[in-house]
Design an enzyme around this catalytic site. Structure first.
Site, mmCIF file in Angstrom:
data_model
loop_
_atom_site.group_PDB
_atom_site.id
_atom_site.type_symbol
_atom_site.label_atom_id
_atom_site.label_comp_id
_atom_site.label_asym_id
_atom_site.label_seq_id
_atom_site.Cartn_x
_atom_site.Cartn_y
_atom_site.Cartn_z
ATOM 1 N N LYS A 48 -4.629 12.793 11.764
ATOM 2 C CA LYS A 48 -3.685 13.939 11.159
ATOM 3 C C LYS A 48 -4.812 15.209 10.523
ATOM 4 C CE LYS A 48 0.362 15.892 10.269
ATOM 5 N NZ LYS A 48 1.265 16.186 11.286
ATOM 6 N N ASP A 62 3.298 -2.095 12.747
ATOM 7 C CA ASP A 62 4.354 -2.692 12.244
ATOM 8 C C ASP A 62 5.738 -2.260 13.026
ATOM 9 O OD1 ASP A 62 3.284 -4.339 10.227
ATOM 10 O OD2 ASP A 62 5.070 -3.861 8.844
ATOM 11 N N ASP A 119 2.048 11.740 13.678
ATOM 12 C CA ASP A 119 3.645 11.759 13.787
ATOM 13 C C ASP A 119 3.989 11.678 15.008
ATOM 14 O OD1 ASP A 119 2.048 14.183 13.742
ATOM 15 O OD2 ASP A 119 3.588 15.334 12.672
ATOM 16 N N ASP A 157 -1.713 0.492 9.774
ATOM 17 C CA ASP A 157 -0.685 -0.410 9.186
ATOM 18 C C ASP A 157 0.696 0.013 9.707
ATOM 19 O OD1 ASP A 157 -0.016 -2.583 7.595
ATOM 20 O OD2 ASP A 157 -0.018 -1.600 5.851
ATOM 21 N N TYR A 166 -6.645 2.958 1.623
ATOM 22 C CA TYR A 166 -6.404 1.627 1.128
ATOM 23 C C TYR A 166 -7.811 1.449 0.225
ATOM 24 C CZ TYR A 166 -2.197 0.024 3.506
ATOM 25 O OH TYR A 166 -0.962 -0.111 4.021
HETATM 26 MG MG MG Z 1 1.768 -4.102 7.126
#
Ligand code: MG
Ligand code: NAI
Length: 337
Positions: free
Chosen positions: A172, A233, A205, A229, A121
């Site tokens: 990862k 969710d 994962d 993020d 980001y």
């Molecule tokens: Mg979001």
């Protein structure tokens, strides 16, 4: 007098912020709300999704209450800009099952701590040969030792505060050897400062699967920006959806509190959005302002409204309006006196 910046944004951002502010105003606190603009409507009006004035206001207040915005194609996200400008480097996303709410798991209570300032980001993307068949776009993934150590430290401190046993680092590092190598190493280095907290690390994962197969195992998860993020969710989906998912962006000097959800154009303007995610974000803001007693009251009031199940918005199977739910929470708060 506590100065709070209020950024309603777009769509249901306006409805839920109104509800959150109504709850705050019902408390015995001397708050001065300073309104500021951001988002799609702001862009249409001012040609920018987040004016300098908004950043200035947020910087000059103790905390910011942020509704939600509609993204503007080609423009930088105002909430990401704000998080970076205020250096709110940690995004805290509690995942909790509520009694009375139908969900996949009714026994979850963990916290996702997401690094908020770098990772994928960072916003550094370049494009080669954009119009050609050999077009190639490149995104930079920045992971620094400094940011990785400070987010890990904050995660351990949260574990102590919440009386949790363990912190799990999600990464990862088998593929992203350098970037997530730093992230994972920093986590274990910082863990030495917190010998009483157990540690563990998983690949992202595998974590996605464990969230579905054994989510009860998690106490505190610390991870980088994009992974956090996505996983938060997904985790919100385990416990009743976005209408119940609050978040706080915390830095050393500032805090921004916002529901995890966006502006929900599919239901905006009908006053049927669920304000609980925002009201729980208000509770997190009160905690940040050292008003722990009030923070707890607001949280318990939300839990009571959900458990009674009489005043719920349509996403939870009810037929109440946004503001009715807020008023019910206020009633519960007053009952707790
Ligand atoms: Mg979001
Ligand atoms: P969204 O979170 O706005 O909505 C996803 C789904 O959840 C929709 O079906 C919506 O009706 C439902 N939902 C969300 N919040 C709800 C609530 N409080 N009560 C009841 N139902 C709720 O995500 P979506 O649709 O992907 O994005 C819409 C816009 O919001 C986009 O422009 C997106 O970029 C932006 N966005 C902004 C965020 C922010 O301001 N922090 C975060 C996420 C998305």
């Amino acid at each position: 007098m506590i100065k709070i910046a209020r950024i309603d944004g777009d769509g249901i951002g306006k409805e839920v912020t109104e509800a959150g502010v109504a709850v705050l105003e019902s408390l015995d606190l001397n708050i001065d709300f300073i309104e500021a603009e951001a988002g799609r409507e702001c862009f249409d009006k001012n040609g920018t999704t987040i004016p300098e004035e908004t950043i200035k206001i947020a910087k000059n207040t103790k905390a910011t209450l942020f509704g939600a915005i509609t993204s503007t194609p080609g423009q930088k996200s105002p909430i990401i800009t704000l998080r970076q400008e205020l250096d709110t480097y940690a995004n805290l996303r509690p995942i909790k099952s509520f009694k009375g709410v139908k969900c996949l798991f009714d026994d979850l209570d963990f916290l996702i701590v997401r690094e908020n300032t770098e990772g994928l980001y960072s916003g550094n993307e370049t494009m080669e040969n954009p119009e050609k068949d050999n077009a190639k776009a490149i995104a930079e993934r920045v992971i620094s030792r400094k940011a990785s150590e400070r987010i890990s430290r904050l995660a351990f401190k949260q574990a102590i505060k919440l009386e949790k046993e363990s912190v799990t680092c999600v990464h990862k590092a088998n593929v992203l050897k350098k970037t997530d190598g730093i992230f994972k190493d920093s986590f274990y280095k910082v863990s030495e400062e917190f010998p009483k907290i157990k540690t563990n690390d998983y690949y992202v994962d595998a974590t996605a699967m464990y969230l579905l197969t054994k989510p009860q195992e998690f106490d505190v998860i610390v991870t980088s920006n994009l992974f956090g993020d996505i996983l938060s969710d997904a985790s919100a989906g385990l416990v009743g959806g976005l209408g119940l998912a609050p978040s706080g962006n915390i830095g050393d000097k500032h805090g921004i509190f916002e529901p995890v959800h966006g502006s929900a154009p599919d239901i905006a303007g009908r006053n049927i959005s669920n304000p609980i995610a925002m009201i729980l974000s208000v509770s997190m803001m009160l905690e940040y302002l050292d008003e722990d007693y009030l923070a707890n009251k607001v949280k318990i009031a939300c839990e009571n409204v959900l458990e009674k199940g009489k005043t719920l918005t349509p996403d939870l199977g009810g037929s109440s309006k946004t503001i009715d739910v807020a008023n019910e929470v206020i009633k519960e708060i007053n009952n707790l006196n």
